[in-house]
Design an enzyme around this catalytic site. Structure first.
Site, PDB file in Angstrom:
ATOM      1  CE  LYS A  66      -4.219  -1.664   2.234  1.00 57.84           C
ATOM      2  NZ  LYS A  66      -5.200  -1.374   3.285  1.00 57.84           N
ATOM      3  CG  ASP A  99      -8.275   0.932   3.688  1.00 54.68           C
ATOM      4  OD1 ASP A  99      -9.036   0.115   3.132  1.00 54.68           O
ATOM      5  OD2 ASP A  99      -7.038   0.829   3.676  1.00 54.68           O
TER       6      ASP A  99
END
Ligand code: ATR
Length: 272
Positions: A66, A99
Site C-alpha cells: 500500500k 479505507d
C-alpha cells in the site's frame, strides 16, 4: 470485451475481495471479472505498469504494497496524507485510499454520523491512520489511543487538528466514558488470538457505538462485550464491504449493491 479488475498483494490467497466484487458484477450483469494476483515486492512496479498495458481498468492494493506503490502513481490528496493507496484507477494512473471512507460509510449505514461526535480510535497503524484522516476531515473529535503512546501522538500531530489528540492505552477507560463511538483498528481479537479485547463490557455504555474492523471472527470478543452493555455494534465485514464499494464506484462510476457484497463476504467467511 470483458473488463478485468483485481487485487495485488502478498500473500493474497485469503483475500475476500474477489468473491465480494464478482458478486457485485454478477448482480449488476456487468461483463467484468475480478481476480487476485500474488505480486512480490520486487515486481510491484512491473505489475502495475503491466496491468495498465494489459488494459486492466482498476486494482486494489493490499499488504504489503500500500505504501510502496505510491511512487508509480499520481496520488489523490487524501491518500497522499495517509501515505497509503488501496485503490488504483489505471485509466488515469491515480491512487486512492478508500479505507477511511469505508469506515465512515459503514457507520453511516448504521445511522451513525461522525460530524461533531467524540470518537475513541484504538490503534495507530495503517488502518487507524486512514480512519483518523477521514473522520477528522468529517469533523469528528478524535482521541487516538495506542499501546505505544508515542505512535498515537505522532499520528495525532500528523493530522494537525485541535480536534485530534493522542494518548496511551492507560487512558482508554476514561475516554470511552464520554465517547459516542469506539473503533478498534488494532489486531486485538483477531484469529487466532480470539480471546483478546481492548475493553470489557462494564466500561461500555448504551449510548456508545462500538465498531471493530476485525472481521475474522465476524463477532469478536469486543463486539460480544459491546452487545452485553447495550451498545450499538458494527462488525469488520461492513468496513471491508464499504471500502470495496468505494473502489467499485471509482472504477465503474456505478453504485454497487452493498447487500449483495455483504452477503458474499459473510458466506465466504462462514465457509472457511
Ligand atoms: P495495520 O497497518 O494493519 O493497522 P500495524 O501498523 O502493525 O497494522 O498496527 C497494529 C496496531 O495494533 C498498532 O496500533 C499496535 O499497537 P503498537 O503501536 O503499540 O504496536 C496495535 N496492537 C497490536 N497488538 C496489540 C495488543 N496486543 N494490544 C494493544 N495494541 C496492539
Amino acid at each position: 470485451m470483458k473488463k478485468v479488475y483485481g487485487v495485488i498483494g502478498d500473500p493474497i490467497e485469503h483475500s475476500l475481495s474477489p468473491v465480494m466484487q464478482n458478486a457485485a458484477f454478477d448482480k449488476m450483469k456487468m461483463d467484468c471479472i475480478y481476480l487476485a494476483f500474488n505480486v512480490k515486492a520486487e515486481a510491484l512496479k512491473e505489475a502495475v505498469l503491466g496491468a495498465k498495458s494489459l488494459g486492466i481498468d482498476g486494482l486494489n492494493i493490499t499488504i504489503p504494497h500500500k505504501e510502496n506503490v505510491i511512487p508509480f502513481l499520481d496520488v489523490d490528496p487524501l491518500a497522499k496524507k495517509i501515505g497509503a493507496v488501496n485503490t488504483i484507477d489505471l485509466r488515469t494512473n491515480t491512487g486512492y485510499n478508500t479505507d477511511g471512507l469505508g469506515a465512515k460509510k459503514a457507520l453511516e449505514a448504521h445511522d451513525v454520523d461522525v460530524g461533531g461526535k467524540n470518537v475513541v480510535l484504538v490503534g495507530a497503524g495503517g488502518a487507524a491512520k486512514a480512519i483518523a484522516f477521514q473522520l477528522a476531515a468529517d469533523g469528528a473529535h478524535i482521541t487516538i489511543v495506542n499501546r505505544t503512546r508515542s505512535r498515537a501522538i505522532d499520528l495525532a500531530n500528523s493530522i494537525d487538528s485541535p480536534k485530534v489528540t493522542g494518548v496511551g492505552l492507560n487512558e482508554l477507560n476514561s475516554n470511552v466514558k464520554d465517547a459516542d463511538i469506539l473503533i478498534n483498528s488494532t489486531s486485538v481479537g483477531m484469529y487466532p488470538n480470539v480471546d483478546g479485547s481492548i475493553l470489557t463490557s462494564d466500561r461500555m455504555h448504551p449510548d456508545l457505538t462500538v465498531f471493530d474492523i476485525v472481521y475474522n471472527p465476524i463477532e469478536t470478543k469486543m463486539l460480544r462485550a459491546a452487545k452485553r452493555s447495550g451498545a450499538k455494534t458494527i462488525d469488520g465485514v461492513m468496513m471491508l464491504v464499504h471500502q470495496g464499494a468505494e473502489s467499485f464506484k471509482i472504477w465503474t462510476g456505478k453504485k454497487p449493491p452493498i447487500d449483495v457484497m455483504e452477503k458474499a463476504v459473510r458466506g465466504a467467511l462462514q465457509n472457511r
